[in-house]
Design a protein around this motif. Sequence first.
Motif, PDB file in Angstrom:
ATOM      1  N   ASP A 180       0.831  -1.207   0.000  1.00  0.00           N
ATOM      2  CA  ASP A 180       0.000   0.000   0.000  1.00  0.00           C
ATOM      3  C   ASP A 180       0.866   1.258   0.000  1.00  0.00           C
ATOM      4  N   ALA A 181       1.897   1.283   0.845  1.00  0.00           N
ATOM      5  CA  ALA A 181       2.760   2.470   0.941  1.00  0.00           C
ATOM      6  C   ALA A 181       3.495   2.736  -0.366  1.00  0.00           C
ATOM      7  N   MET A 182       3.942   1.663  -1.011  1.00  0.00           N
ATOM      8  CA  MET A 182       4.736   1.816  -2.241  1.00  0.00           C
ATOM      9  C   MET A 182       3.886   2.060  -3.475  1.00  0.00           C
ATOM     10  N   ASN A 183       2.676   1.609  -3.464  1.00  0.00           N
ATOM     11  CA  ASN A 183       1.875   1.690  -4.681  1.00  0.00           C
ATOM     12  C   ASN A 183       0.686   2.629  -4.544  1.00  0.00           C
ATOM     13  N   ILE A 184      -0.305   2.227  -3.816  1.00  0.00           N
ATOM     14  CA  ILE A 184      -1.554   2.981  -3.774  1.00  0.00           C
ATOM     15  C   ILE A 184      -1.351   4.380  -3.197  1.00  0.00           C
ATOM     16  N   ARG A 185      -0.717   4.468  -2.021  1.00  0.00           N
ATOM     17  CA  ARG A 185      -0.536   5.782  -1.395  1.00  0.00           C
ATOM     18  C   ARG A 185       0.431   6.650  -2.191  1.00  0.00           C
ATOM     19  N   ARG A 186       1.470   6.053  -2.783  1.00  0.00           N
ATOM     20  CA  ARG A 186       2.417   6.841  -3.578  1.00  0.00           C
ATOM     21  C   ARG A 186       1.721   7.401  -4.814  1.00  0.00           C
ATOM     22  N   HIS A 187       0.896   6.579  -5.466  1.00  0.00           N
ATOM     23  CA  HIS A 187       0.184   7.059  -6.647  1.00  0.00           C
ATOM     24  C   HIS A 187      -0.828   8.144  -6.282  1.00  0.00           C
ATOM     25  N   ALA A 188      -1.463   8.024  -5.134  1.00  0.00           N
ATOM     26  CA  ALA A 188      -2.387   9.070  -4.678  1.00  0.00           C
ATOM     27  C   ALA A 188      -1.626  10.380  -4.477  1.00  0.00           C
ATOM     28  N   GLY A 189      -0.404  10.309  -3.964  1.00  0.00           N
ATOM     29  CA  GLY A 189       0.429  11.502  -3.808  1.00  0.00           C
ATOM     30  C   GLY A 189       0.795  12.112  -5.145  1.00  0.00           C
ATOM     31  N   GLU A 190       1.087  11.259  -6.127  1.00  0.00           N
ATOM     32  CA  GLU A 190       1.416  11.771  -7.469  1.00  0.00           C
ATOM     33  C   GLU A 190       0.211  12.437  -8.115  1.00  0.00           C
ATOM     34  N   ILE A 191      -0.976  11.894  -7.889  1.00  0.00           N
ATOM     35  CA  ILE A 191      -2.197  12.517  -8.407  1.00  0.00           C
ATOM     36  C   ILE A 191      -2.426  13.856  -7.712  1.00  0.00           C
ATOM     37  N   ALA A 192      -2.139  13.933  -6.411  1.00  0.00           N
ATOM     38  CA  ALA A 192      -2.300  15.192  -5.671  1.00  0.00           C
ATOM     39  C   ALA A 192      -1.413  16.282  -6.258  1.00  0.00           C
ATOM     40  N   VAL A 193      -0.204  15.941  -6.689  1.00  0.00           N
ATOM     41  CA  VAL A 193       0.683  16.921  -7.327  1.00  0.00           C
ATOM     42  C   VAL A 193       0.010  17.483  -8.572  1.00  0.00           C
ATOM     43  N   GLN A 194      -0.573  16.609  -9.378  1.00  0.00           N
ATOM     44  CA  GLN A 194      -1.222  17.055 -10.610  1.00  0.00           C
ATOM     45  C   GLN A 194      -2.447  17.911 -10.320  1.00  0.00           C
ATOM     46  N   VAL A 195      -3.238  17.521  -9.322  1.00  0.00           N
ATOM     47  CA  VAL A 195      -4.427  18.307  -8.964  1.00  0.00           C
ATOM     48  C   VAL A 195      -4.001  19.680  -8.448  1.00  0.00           C
ATOM     49  N   ASN A 196      -2.948  19.718  -7.631  1.00  0.00           N
ATOM     50  CA  ASN A 196      -2.480  20.998  -7.101  1.00  0.00           C
ATOM     51  C   ASN A 196      -1.968  21.914  -8.207  1.00  0.00           C
ATOM     52  N   ASP A 197      -1.482  21.353  -9.293  1.00  0.00           N
ATOM     53  CA  ASP A 197      -0.986  22.150 -10.412  1.00  0.00           C
ATOM     54  C   ASP A 197      -2.092  22.596 -11.365  1.00  0.00           C
ATOM     55  N   LEU A 198      -3.304  22.088 -11.191  1.00  0.00           N
ATOM     56  CA  LEU A 198      -4.394  22.433 -12.111  1.00  0.00           C
ATOM     57  C   LEU A 198      -4.687  23.930 -12.143  1.00  0.00           C
ATOM     58  N   ASP A 199      -4.656  24.592 -10.993  1.00  0.00           N
ATOM     59  CA  ASP A 199      -4.938  26.026 -10.956  1.00  0.00           C
ATOM     60  C   ASP A 199      -3.975  26.796 -11.859  1.00  0.00           C
ATOM     61  N   GLU A 200      -2.695  26.480 -11.742  1.00  0.00           N
ATOM     62  CA  GLU A 200      -1.698  27.157 -12.576  1.00  0.00           C
ATOM     63  C   GLU A 200      -1.916  26.835 -14.044  1.00  0.00           C
ATOM     64  N   ASP A 201      -2.275  25.603 -14.340  1.00  0.00           N
ATOM     65  CA  ASP A 201      -2.510  25.204 -15.727  1.00  0.00           C
ATOM     66  C   ASP A 201      -3.712  25.951 -16.311  1.00  0.00           C
ATOM     67  N   VAL A 202      -4.787  26.073 -15.543  1.00  0.00           N
ATOM     68  CA  VAL A 202      -5.993  26.787 -16.012  1.00  0.00           C
ATOM     69  C   VAL A 202      -5.657  28.248 -16.262  1.00  0.00           C
ATOM     70  N   GLU A 203      -4.911  28.851 -15.329  1.00  0.00           N
ATOM     71  CA  GLU A 203      -4.554  30.259 -15.499  1.00  0.00           C
ATOM     72  C   GLU A 203      -3.637  30.457 -16.695  1.00  0.00           C
ATOM     73  N   ARG A 204      -2.717  29.541 -16.911  1.00  0.00           N
ATOM     74  CA  ARG A 204      -1.809  29.641 -18.061  1.00  0.00           C
ATOM     75  C   ARG A 204      -2.594  29.500 -19.366  1.00  0.00           C
ATOM     76  N   LEU A 205      -3.532  28.553 -19.412  1.00  0.00           N
ATOM     77  CA  LEU A 205      -4.343  28.352 -20.618  1.00  0.00           C
ATOM     78  C   LEU A 205      -5.266  29.541 -20.889  1.00  0.00           C
ATOM     79  N   ALA A 206      -5.720  30.189 -19.816  1.00  0.00           N
ATOM     80  CA  ALA A 206      -6.634  31.321 -19.955  1.00  0.00           C
ATOM     81  C   ALA A 206      -5.875  32.643 -20.107  1.00  0.00           C
ATOM     82  N   GLY A 207      -4.562  32.563 -20.261  1.00  0.00           N
ATOM     83  CA  GLY A 207      -3.788  33.785 -20.416  1.00  0.00           C
ATOM     84  C   GLY A 207      -3.706  34.575 -19.137  1.00  0.00           C
ATOM     85  N   GLU A 208      -3.576  33.908 -18.014  1.00  0.00           N
ATOM     86  CA  GLU A 208      -3.472  34.518 -16.686  1.00  0.00           C
ATOM     87  C   GLU A 208      -4.751  35.224 -16.252  1.00  0.00           C
ATOM     88  N   HIS A 209      -5.821  35.118 -17.032  1.00  0.00           N
ATOM     89  CA  HIS A 209      -7.090  35.744 -16.665  1.00  0.00           C
ATOM     90  C   HIS A 209      -8.199  34.699 -16.782  1.00  0.00           C
TER      91      HIS A 209
END
Length: 154
Positions: A81-110
């Motif tokens: 669980d520690a090596m697979n499921i929880r680690r992958h959940a952490g990797e998904i959290a990184v991507q979700v946390n970056d979504l705001d920046e991605d949306v703003e970049r795609l929208a031209g910062e507005h």
Amino acid sequence: MTNRGLITAIAAVGTAQLLKVPIHYANTGQCDMRKMIGSGGMPSAHSSGVSALAVYTATKYGLKTPVFAISTMLGIIVMYDAMNIRRHAGEIAVQVNDLDEDVERLAGEHPGIHHKRRRERLKESLGHQPREVAAGALLGAMIGFMGAITAYKK
């Protein structure tokens, strides 16, 4: 009467958690005391605890006992669980946390009125790399063995 196996496993978890601070400092140069109570990082406290329990029971009661079989299966599940499921959940959290920046970049910062920046970031350090699990297991095995041999002296 105390449960020496449980005490040994808890001692292994505590030792692993304490070691996270100096190991993090050696790797980054930053002293972060929050590592002592957080999940993830080197070494895995979960792996340390279940390995200590399995080695303790093997040393104290033998390899052919049901208590060793139970502690070993628990350890396998926890480390997987520690090596697979929880680690992958952490990797998904990184991507979700970056979504705001991605949306703003795609929208031209507005991004406009349809996008609100997330107030809280998801926790990204949830699981472990295989080497962190292995280090925790080795630490726990040593503590479990020491706990069992000191129990024989009493």
